[in-house]
Design an enzyme around this catalytic site. Structure first.
Site, PDB file in Angstrom:
ATOM      1  CE  LYS A 146     -25.927  23.202  16.310  1.00  0.00           C
ATOM      2  NZ  LYS A 146     -27.131  23.967  16.468  1.00  0.00           N
ATOM      3  NE  ARG A 147     -30.412  14.256  13.260  1.00  0.00           N
ATOM      4  CZ  ARG A 147     -30.511  13.425  12.240  1.00  0.00           C
ATOM      5  NH1 ARG A 147     -30.320  12.148  12.401  1.00  0.00           N
ATOM      6  NH2 ARG A 147     -30.817  13.885  11.036  1.00  0.00           N
TER       7      ARG A 147
END
Ligand code: GLU
Length: 472
Positions: free
Chosen positions: A243-244
Site C-alpha cells: 500500500k505504501r
C-alpha cells in the site's frame, strides 16, 4: 491439444490490487490467446479474514478491467463436500493418514529440532499407526498426506524453467485440520482438477507449494496442470510492493481517472515486453502475449509511467469511448453532460492535453456551467486596463457573425487584434479567462464554437462588467 483452461483464484481478504490484477490479466490473456476458458474461483475458506466486501471489490475490479470469466465465480466454502470426498479417497488408498499428535508434542519436536540446528519438520510418528497412539493424543486428529520420503519432484515452470525439490525437504503436509476443514494446498488441487484447469498461472509466492500439489495430483491419479509462477512486483525502493507504494485497489485507479486499458497496458508490461513497444491495445495483447516470455526477475512499480500510459491511451482512444468513461466524473461534479455541448465533441478538444479523466473533467466543467469566479492569477494577468474594450468589441463582432464556427471565430480574434494593434494572445487570453474562468483551455476558436454563440456572448458580457468594476 486439449482446450486451455485457466483460473484466477483470489482470497477475498483484501481488494484486487496491482499484483493480483496482473496475475489475473496474465491468466486471462493466456486463455484468450488460445481460445480457452477462464474460471474465477473465490478462495474464501479463511472465514475470519474473508469478507463479502472484498468479494464485491474483486468482482467490481475485474469487471472494470474487462477481465471477463467464462465460469464462476465458484466459492470454496460451497465445495466442502467435494474436498471431503477426495480426502476419503486418499485415506482409503493409504496415501493420507490421521495424525493424533497434540500441539504440545509438535511444539516440543520443533524446539528439539531447532536446538539440534535441524530444519523443523514432522517426524512421522503417526505415519504407520493402526489407531491412536497411547500418549499425547489430540482430541481431534488432523489428516496428513504421506509424502514420499525419497526422490524429488520437478516443477516445469513456464517462466522459471525446471525447479527441483527434494522430497526429503517436504513434510507430511496437513491436508485437513482437526475440525475436518481442508487446507489450502488440498482445496486448490481438488478445485483445479475438478475444474479441469490445464494451466495454473499465479504469484511465485506459491512456488514452494507446487511440489506438494504435484504429489497430491499424482496421489489422486491425475496429471498435474502446467505451471507458471509470476515474479513479484517491487516498489521503487526495492521492497515488495505494498500500500505504501500505491498498490491500492485497482478501483482507486478508476476513481483517479485512469482508463482500464491503460492500467492493463501498464500491468502487462510489469514483467513482459514486446521489443521496445510501450503502448498496447487489449486486442493486440491477446495476439502478442506469451506466458513463456514473462521475465523471471521481479519488476518495479512506477506510478509516473502509469500516468504516461494513461495519457497515451486517452490521446489514442475513440472520443465516444472516453466520453463514456468521463460522464460519471462530470456527474460527480454536479454536471449533466446532456445539458450542454456534446460530450464527445468536448472530449475531442481535450484529448491531447489530459493525463487523467479527473483532470479532463475538471478542465471541462466550464463547458457545462459558467465559472463562478475567475482564477485570481489568470484574472490579474489577463484582465487589464483596456481589456473591457477588447472584450466588448469581440462580443459585438461575435453577435453579428453570419455563421458560428471555429473559422469565423478565429477571424474575429484576428480582426480585434488588428483593430487594437495588439498580439493575438492579448485578445484570445482574456476571452479564455472570460469563458472558462482560467488561463487553460483548448484552442479558443474550438472552445467558443462548442460553447455556442449565446453562451459565449453572455460570458463575455459578464466579463466586461467584471473588468469595468474591478480593473477600470
Ligand atoms: N488464493 C491464493 C492467493 O490468493 C491463490 C492460490 C493459487 O493461485 O493457487 O494467493
Amino acid at each position: 491439444m486439449t482446450m486451455i483452461r485457466t483460473r484466477f483464484a483470489p482470497s477475498p481478504t483484501g481488494y484486487l490490487h496491482i499484483g493480483g490484477a496482473r496475475t489475473a490479466l496474465y491468466s486471462w490473456l493466456h486463455t484468450r490467446r488460445h481460445g480457452g476458458r477462464f474460471v474465477l474461483r473465490i478462495e474464501d475458506t479463511d472465514r475470519e479474514r474473508s469478507t463479502p466486501e472484498a468479494v464485491n471489490a474483486i468482482l467490481e475490479g475485474m469487471a472494470w478491467l474487462g477481465l471477463d470469466y467464462d465460469e464462476g465465480p465458484f466459492y470454496q466454502t460451497e465445495r466442502y463436500d467435494r474436498y471431503r470426498e477426495h480426502l476419503q479417497t486418499l485415506l482409503d488408498s493409504g496415501q493420507a493418514y490421521y495424525c493424533y499428535c497434540t500441539k504440545d508434542r509438535l511444539e516440543r519436536l520443533r524446539t528439539e529440532q531447532q536446538a539440534r540446528k535441524e530444519k523443523p519438520r514432522y517426524d512421522g510418528r503417526c505415519r504407520d499407526l493402526d489407531g491412536p497412539p497411547s500418549e499425547d493424543v489430540a482430541d481431534e486428529p488432523v489428516i496428513r498426506f504421506r509424502t514420499p520420503l525419497e526422490g524429488h519432484v520437478v516443477v516445469e515452470d513456464a517462466i522459471r524453467g525446471k525447479v527441483q525439490f527434494l522430497n526429503s525437504e517436504l513434510d507430511d503436509l496437513v491436508i485437513a485440520r482437526g475440525d475436518g476443514s481442508p487446507t489450502y494446498n488440498f482445496t486448490v488441487v481438488v478445485d483445479d482438477l475438478e475444474m479441469g484447469v490445464t494451466d495454473v498461472i499465479r504469484g511465485d509466492d506459491h512456488l514452494n507449494n507446487t511440489p506438494r500439489q504435484i504429489h497430491l495430483y499424482q496421489a489422486l491419479g491425475v496429471e498435474p496442470p502446467r505451471f507458471a509462477h509470476v515474479p513479484m512486483i517491487l516498489g521503487e525502493d526495492g521492497k515488495r510492493l505494498s500500500k505504501r507504494h500505491g498498490s491500492v485497489s485497482v478501483l482507486q485507479y478508476r476513481d483517479e481517472g485512469y482508463l482500464p486499458e491503460a492500467l492493463l497496458n501498464y500491468l502487462v508490461r510489469l514483467g513482459w515486453s514486446h521489443g521496445d513497444q510501450e503502448v498496447f491495445g487489449v486486442e493486440e495483447l491477446i495476439q502478442l502475449f506469451d506466458i513463456n516470455d514473462v521475465n523471471h526477475s521481479a519488476s518495479t512499480f512506477n506510478p509516473s509511467k502509469l500516468q504516461w500510459l494513461n495519457q497515451q491511451h486517452i490521446m489514442r482512444a475513440a472520443p465516444n469511448h472516453i466520453a463514456r468513461h468521463l460522464g460519471p466524473f462530470l456527474a460527480e461534479r454536479g454536471v449533466d453532460p446532456a445539458e450542454g455541448p456534446s460530450l464527445e465533441a468536448v472530449v475531442r478538444t481535450q484529448q491531447e492535453r489530459a493525463k487523467t479523466l479527473v483532470e479532463m473533467a475538471d478542465n471541462s466543467l466550464f463547458f457545462y456551467r459558467r465559472p463562478e469566479a475567475y482564477e485570481e492569477k489568470a484574472a490579474r494577468k489577463n484582465f487589464k486596463e483596456g481589456t473591457a474594450e477588447i472584450l466588448e468589441h469581440c462580443q459585438h463582432l461575435f453577435a453579428g457573425l453570419p455563421s458560428w464556427d471555429a473559422e469565423s471565430i478565429h477571424g474575429v480574434v484576428t480582426e480585434a487584434a488588428e483593430a487594437f494593434d495588439v498580439k493575438m494572445g492579448k485578445v484570445a487570453q482574456p476571452i479564455r479567462v472570460a469563458v472558462s474562468g482560467g488561463a487553460v483551455s483548448p484552442p479558443i476558436d474550438a472552445t467558443l464554437e462548442l460553447l455556442g454563440r449565446e453562451e459565449s456572448v453572455a460570458r463575455l458580457s459578464a466579463a466586461v462588467e467584471w473588468v469595468r468594476e474591478n480593473v477600470g
